[in-house]
Motif scaffolding. Structure first.
Motif, PDB file in Angstrom:
ATOM      1  N   MET A  36       9.256  40.359  50.888  1.00  0.00           N
ATOM      2  CA  MET A  36      10.063  40.104  49.700  1.00  0.00           C
ATOM      3  C   MET A  36       9.195  39.717  48.512  1.00  0.00           C
ATOM      4  O   MET A  36       9.400  40.212  47.395  1.00  0.00           O
ATOM      5  CB  MET A  36      11.106  39.021  49.988  1.00  0.00           C
ATOM      6  N   LEU A  37       8.231  38.847  48.733  1.00  0.00           N
ATOM      7  CA  LEU A  37       7.362  38.426  47.630  1.00  0.00           C
ATOM      8  C   LEU A  37       6.532  39.595  47.102  1.00  0.00           C
ATOM      9  O   LEU A  37       6.373  39.742  45.891  1.00  0.00           O
ATOM     10  CB  LEU A  37       6.459  37.275  48.064  1.00  0.00           C
ATOM     11  N   ARG A  38       6.017  40.417  48.011  1.00  0.00           N
ATOM     12  CA  ARG A  38       5.273  41.599  47.560  1.00  0.00           C
ATOM     13  C   ARG A  38       6.161  42.497  46.706  1.00  0.00           C
ATOM     14  O   ARG A  38       5.734  43.003  45.668  1.00  0.00           O
ATOM     15  CB  ARG A  38       4.747  42.388  48.760  1.00  0.00           C
ATOM     16  N   SER A  39       7.388  42.722  47.152  1.00  0.00           N
ATOM     17  CA  SER A  39       8.316  43.572  46.407  1.00  0.00           C
ATOM     18  C   SER A  39       8.552  43.026  45.004  1.00  0.00           C
ATOM     19  O   SER A  39       8.530  43.771  44.020  1.00  0.00           O
ATOM     20  CB  SER A  39       9.652  43.683  47.141  1.00  0.00           C
ATOM     21  N   ILE A  40       8.780  41.739  44.918  1.00  0.00           N
ATOM     22  CA  ILE A  40       9.035  41.104  43.618  1.00  0.00           C
ATOM     23  C   ILE A  40       7.799  41.183  42.733  1.00  0.00           C
ATOM     24  O   ILE A  40       7.881  41.544  41.557  1.00  0.00           O
ATOM     25  CB  ILE A  40       9.488  39.649  43.812  1.00  0.00           C
ATOM     26  N   HIS A  44       7.336  43.217  39.211  1.00  0.00           N
ATOM     27  CA  HIS A  44       6.923  42.463  38.022  1.00  0.00           C
ATOM     28  C   HIS A  44       5.686  43.110  37.393  1.00  0.00           C
ATOM     29  O   HIS A  44       5.620  43.289  36.170  1.00  0.00           O
ATOM     30  CB  HIS A  44       6.642  41.012  38.380  1.00  0.00           C
ATOM     31  N   GLN A  45       4.714  43.477  38.218  1.00  0.00           N
ATOM     32  CA  GLN A  45       3.486  44.066  37.694  1.00  0.00           C
ATOM     33  C   GLN A  45       3.737  45.438  37.082  1.00  0.00           C
ATOM     34  O   GLN A  45       3.137  45.787  36.067  1.00  0.00           O
ATOM     35  CB  GLN A  45       2.438  44.166  38.805  1.00  0.00           C
ATOM     36  N   GLY A  48       6.038  44.575  33.931  1.00  0.00           N
ATOM     37  CA  GLY A  48       5.572  43.528  33.047  1.00  0.00           C
ATOM     38  C   GLY A  48       6.516  42.332  33.021  1.00  0.00           C
ATOM     39  O   GLY A  48       6.184  41.304  32.474  1.00  0.00           O
ATOM     40  N   GLU A  49       7.687  42.486  33.613  1.00  0.00           N
ATOM     41  CA  GLU A  49       8.667  41.402  33.595  1.00  0.00           C
ATOM     42  C   GLU A  49       9.744  41.727  34.627  1.00  0.00           C
ATOM     43  O   GLU A  49      10.161  42.865  34.770  1.00  0.00           O
ATOM     44  CB  GLU A  49       9.284  41.315  32.211  1.00  0.00           C
ATOM     45  N   LEU A  50      10.190  40.723  35.337  1.00  0.00           N
ATOM     46  CA  LEU A  50      11.284  40.893  36.287  1.00  0.00           C
ATOM     47  C   LEU A  50      12.440  40.034  35.799  1.00  0.00           C
ATOM     48  O   LEU A  50      12.358  38.811  35.785  1.00  0.00           O
ATOM     49  CB  LEU A  50      10.865  40.466  37.695  1.00  0.00           C
ATOM     50  N   THR A  51      13.494  40.688  35.349  1.00  0.00           N
ATOM     51  CA  THR A  51      14.642  39.957  34.829  1.00  0.00           C
ATOM     52  C   THR A  51      15.499  39.437  35.975  1.00  0.00           C
ATOM     53  O   THR A  51      15.363  39.869  37.129  1.00  0.00           O
ATOM     54  CB  THR A  51      15.514  40.858  33.931  1.00  0.00           C
ATOM     55  N   GLU A  52      16.395  38.539  35.666  1.00  0.00           N
ATOM     56  CA  GLU A  52      17.322  38.008  36.662  1.00  0.00           C
ATOM     57  C   GLU A  52      18.178  39.136  37.237  1.00  0.00           C
ATOM     58  O   GLU A  52      18.423  39.184  38.434  1.00  0.00           O
ATOM     59  CB  GLU A  52      18.221  36.937  36.034  1.00  0.00           C
ATOM     60  N   ALA A  53      18.592  40.051  36.395  1.00  0.00           N
ATOM     61  CA  ALA A  53      19.404  41.182  36.856  1.00  0.00           C
ATOM     62  C   ALA A  53      18.620  42.045  37.837  1.00  0.00           C
ATOM     63  O   ALA A  53      19.156  42.494  38.852  1.00  0.00           O
ATOM     64  CB  ALA A  53      19.875  42.007  35.665  1.00  0.00           C
TER      65      ALA A  53
END
Length: 69
Positions: A36-40, A44-45, A48-53
């Protein structure tokens, strides 16, 4: 050689994860958390940004695959 660190989660959550991963390719809570952390982090990478949605969509997809309740 890969170094590791310890991340603490509540015992009741760990128990729920153990139940959730039964019958999946994940052999432990740590395996699921790393996935899960790798996916997130990858999302993000790439964006450049991972929104809440986007995070909610990711969680929903994992749930539909049977990795989350």
């Amino acid at each position: 050689m890969t170094e590791y660190t310890t991340v603490s989660i509540p015992k009741d959550l760990a128990d729920r994860v153990d139940e959730t991963i039964e019958g999946t390719s994940f052999s432990s809570t740590s395996d699921l958390v790393r996935f899960m952390l790798r996916s997130i982090v990858i999302q993000h990478q790439q964006r450049g940004e991972l929104t809440e949605a986007e995070f909610e969509v990711l969680a929903e997809q994992l749930s539909e695959l049977g990795y989350l309740e």
